[in-house]
Design a protein around this motif. Structure first.
Motif, PDB file in Angstrom:
ATOM      1  N   LYS A  56       2.153  -6.665   9.469  1.00  0.00           N
ATOM      2  CA  LYS A  56       1.511  -7.919   9.059  1.00  0.00           C
ATOM      3  C   LYS A  56       2.517  -9.068   9.063  1.00  0.00           C
ATOM      4  N   GLY A  57       3.558  -8.924   9.893  1.00  0.00           N
ATOM      5  CA  GLY A  57       4.538  -9.982  10.026  1.00  0.00           C
ATOM      6  C   GLY A  57       5.475 -10.074   8.836  1.00  0.00           C
ATOM      7  N   PHE A  58       6.242 -11.161   8.815  1.00  0.00           N
ATOM      8  CA  PHE A  58       7.199 -11.397   7.727  1.00  0.00           C
ATOM      9  C   PHE A  58       6.460 -11.567   6.407  1.00  0.00           C
ATOM     10  N   ALA A  59       5.434 -12.409   6.408  1.00  0.00           N
ATOM     11  CA  ALA A  59       4.733 -12.734   5.169  1.00  0.00           C
ATOM     12  C   ALA A  59       4.035 -11.520   4.575  1.00  0.00           C
ATOM     13  N   GLY A  60       3.158 -10.899   5.344  1.00  0.00           N
ATOM     14  CA  GLY A  60       2.421  -9.745   4.845  1.00  0.00           C
ATOM     15  C   GLY A  60       3.298  -8.535   4.613  1.00  0.00           C
ATOM     16  N   GLY A  61       4.335  -8.396   5.455  1.00  0.00           N
ATOM     17  CA  GLY A  61       5.237  -7.255   5.310  1.00  0.00           C
ATOM     18  C   GLY A  61       5.951  -7.266   3.972  1.00  0.00           C
ATOM     19  N   TYR A  62       6.491  -8.423   3.604  1.00  0.00           N
ATOM     20  CA  TYR A  62       7.165  -8.521   2.312  1.00  0.00           C
ATOM     21  C   TYR A  62       6.170  -8.460   1.153  1.00  0.00           C
ATOM     22  N   ASN A  63       5.039  -9.109   1.290  1.00  0.00           N
ATOM     23  CA  ASN A  63       4.043  -9.045   0.217  1.00  0.00           C
ATOM     24  C   ASN A  63       3.642  -7.605  -0.092  1.00  0.00           C
ATOM     25  N   ASP A  64       3.436  -6.818   0.957  1.00  0.00           N
ATOM     26  CA  ASP A  64       3.050  -5.416   0.753  1.00  0.00           C
ATOM     27  C   ASP A  64       4.173  -4.621   0.102  1.00  0.00           C
TER      28      ASP A  64
ATOM     29  N   LEU B 146       7.001  -5.563  -1.606  1.00  0.00           N
ATOM     30  CA  LEU B 146       7.567  -5.971  -2.892  1.00  0.00           C
ATOM     31  C   LEU B 146       6.700  -5.546  -4.073  1.00  0.00           C
ATOM     32  N   GLN B 147       5.471  -5.154  -3.823  1.00  0.00           N
ATOM     33  CA  GLN B 147       4.626  -4.619  -4.897  1.00  0.00           C
ATOM     34  C   GLN B 147       5.236  -3.370  -5.527  1.00  0.00           C
ATOM     35  N   TYR B 148       6.048  -2.666  -4.742  1.00  0.00           N
ATOM     36  CA  TYR B 148       6.586  -1.370  -5.180  1.00  0.00           C
ATOM     37  C   TYR B 148       8.022  -1.461  -5.687  1.00  0.00           C
ATOM     38  N   ILE B 149       8.539  -2.687  -5.825  1.00  0.00           N
ATOM     39  CA  ILE B 149       9.938  -2.854  -6.231  1.00  0.00           C
ATOM     40  C   ILE B 149       9.995  -3.582  -7.567  1.00  0.00           C
ATOM     41  N   ASP B 150      10.651  -2.975  -8.540  1.00  0.00           N
ATOM     42  CA  ASP B 150      10.770  -3.543  -9.876  1.00  0.00           C
ATOM     43  C   ASP B 150      12.194  -4.048 -10.071  1.00  0.00           C
ATOM     44  N   ALA B 151      12.412  -5.325  -9.787  1.00  0.00           N
ATOM     45  CA  ALA B 151      13.751  -5.911  -9.893  1.00  0.00           C
ATOM     46  C   ALA B 151      13.634  -7.348 -10.369  1.00  0.00           C
ATOM     47  N   GLU B 152      14.686  -7.837 -11.015  1.00  0.00           N
ATOM     48  CA  GLU B 152      14.687  -9.232 -11.478  1.00  0.00           C
ATOM     49  C   GLU B 152      14.802 -10.208 -10.307  1.00  0.00           C
ATOM     50  N   ILE B 153      15.668  -9.849  -9.339  1.00  0.00           N
ATOM     51  CA  ILE B 153      15.910 -10.705  -8.186  1.00  0.00           C
ATOM     52  C   ILE B 153      15.594  -9.929  -6.916  1.00  0.00           C
ATOM     53  N   TYR B 154      14.812 -10.543  -6.030  1.00  0.00           N
ATOM     54  CA  TYR B 154      14.608  -9.998  -4.695  1.00  0.00           C
ATOM     55  C   TYR B 154      15.576 -10.690  -3.735  1.00  0.00           C
ATOM     56  N   ALA B 155      16.340  -9.914  -2.982  1.00  0.00           N
ATOM     57  CA  ALA B 155      17.172 -10.449  -1.905  1.00  0.00           C
ATOM     58  C   ALA B 155      16.523 -10.019  -0.597  1.00  0.00           C
TER      59      ALA B 155
END
Length: 331
Positions: free
Chosen positions: A64-72, A74-83
């Protein structure tokens, strides 16, 4: 909750992972490293599993490209800061420390970008981000260190911490709370300029965006879509219009959009005279795609839009008429 998660979005990039993943692992002791895979059909997943079993893998069901790829992912990552880091980025020693210090000392800062230099020509800034991003009064993006296709040599002129308008998606740090508040990237964009849209929405909410030169990375650039690819032209022209529709102050919206449509037409004619007929057709397709998406994106507008971007003149005039080639010439 993890302090910081380095998330590398990958699509059929096994060669890039082989080349650049060792640097991420070596120089990121503060972080948990993830590979978010956009339904690759090459050996990317097998390579990571076999060579770096401690790296966490998130497998998206489709590309789903850059936008959809990250949106999908990051739902599974529990962190204060996303790099959020492109697979064609070479990171350097201590690249995370100054970024984390910025977040810790500046509670209003929501997004941070490092200095981005060219992997192939390491004493020059790289196209995607350089020394921090801005847009002009017509919504054309440019950077300290990059105006259109002209890149500056890094002579230390941007060795600072500065407030910027947008941070490059090639190496993009964001507080997870802000990412969730803004509902992530806009998936209508698919790829290209979705990070500028996200930054603009963050500014409209009162957050700040910073560039910190103490963190340095090197970017190959064009690893997924080359600059010469007409699809890249289509996405850049279409997405820029969508971004303006969503974020411009109401009183300027339609006059700026009309001006941009005319300027885009001039760009299309320039492509024809340069023999780049597929790029001219890409501009035409971009406009028709924009018309089809206009109402849906107009409804996404926030109640309040900032007017900070009006401080910047037209870079088209500064670059093509006044022959300005560096940041100080066009602002």
């Amino acid at each position: 909750m993890e302090k910081i998660a380095v998330v590398i979005l990958n699509w059929n990039g096994v060669k890039l992972l082989e080349q650049f993943l060792p640097f991420v692992i070596q120089y990121s002791p503060e972080a948990t490293v993830y590979v978010a895979d956009n339904a690759s059909t090459d050996e990317s997943i097998a390579f990571v599993k076999n060579n770096y079993p401690t790296i966490k893998i998130i497998q998206n069901k489709s590309n789903k490209g850059f936008a959809g790829g990250y949106n999908d992912a990051l739902q599974y990552i529990d962190a204060e800061i996303y790099a959020l880091v492109n697979s064609d980025i070479e990171v350097t020693e201590n690249w995370l420390k100054p970024i984390l210090e910025t977040f810790e000392s500046e509670p209003l800062t929501a997004i941070v970008q490092p200095k981005i230099l060219d992997f192939k020509k390491k004493d020059y800034f790289e196209y995607a981000g350089a020394g921090g991003g801005y847009i002009d009064k017509f919504g054309y993006p440019f950077c300290r260190g990059r105006i259109f296709d002209t890149l500056e040599k890094d002579n230390g002129q941007y060795n600072d911490t500065a407030e910027i308008f947008w941070a490059s998606g090639a190496c993009f740090f964001i507080r997870s709370t802000v990412y969730k508040e803004l509902k992530g990237f806009d998936e209508d964009f698919f790829a290209h300029q979705e990070e500028i849209d996200l930054c603009w929405r963050a500014l409209n909410k009162g957050y700040e965006i910073k560039y910190n030169s103490e963190s340095v990375v090197y970017h190959v650039g064009g690893a997924t879509l080359q600059q010469s690819n007409p699809q890249k032209t289509f996405l850049n022209f279409r997405n820029s219009l969508l971004m303006l529709t969503k974020n411009l102050p109401q009183k300027a919206l339609f006059q700026v959009l009309m001006a941009r449509l005319v300027l885009d037409g001039v760009a299309g004619i320039k492509f024809v005279f340069g023999g780049q007929f597929t790029h001219c057709w890409a501009v035409i397709r971009a406009h028709f795609s924009f018309y089809g998406l206009f109402l849906r994106n107009y409804k996404k507008r926030e109640k309040k839009q900032i007017e900070i971007y009006f401080k910047t003149k037209s870079i088209v005039y500064g670059y093509y008429v006044k022959n300005g080639t560096v940041f100080v010439d066009v602002i």
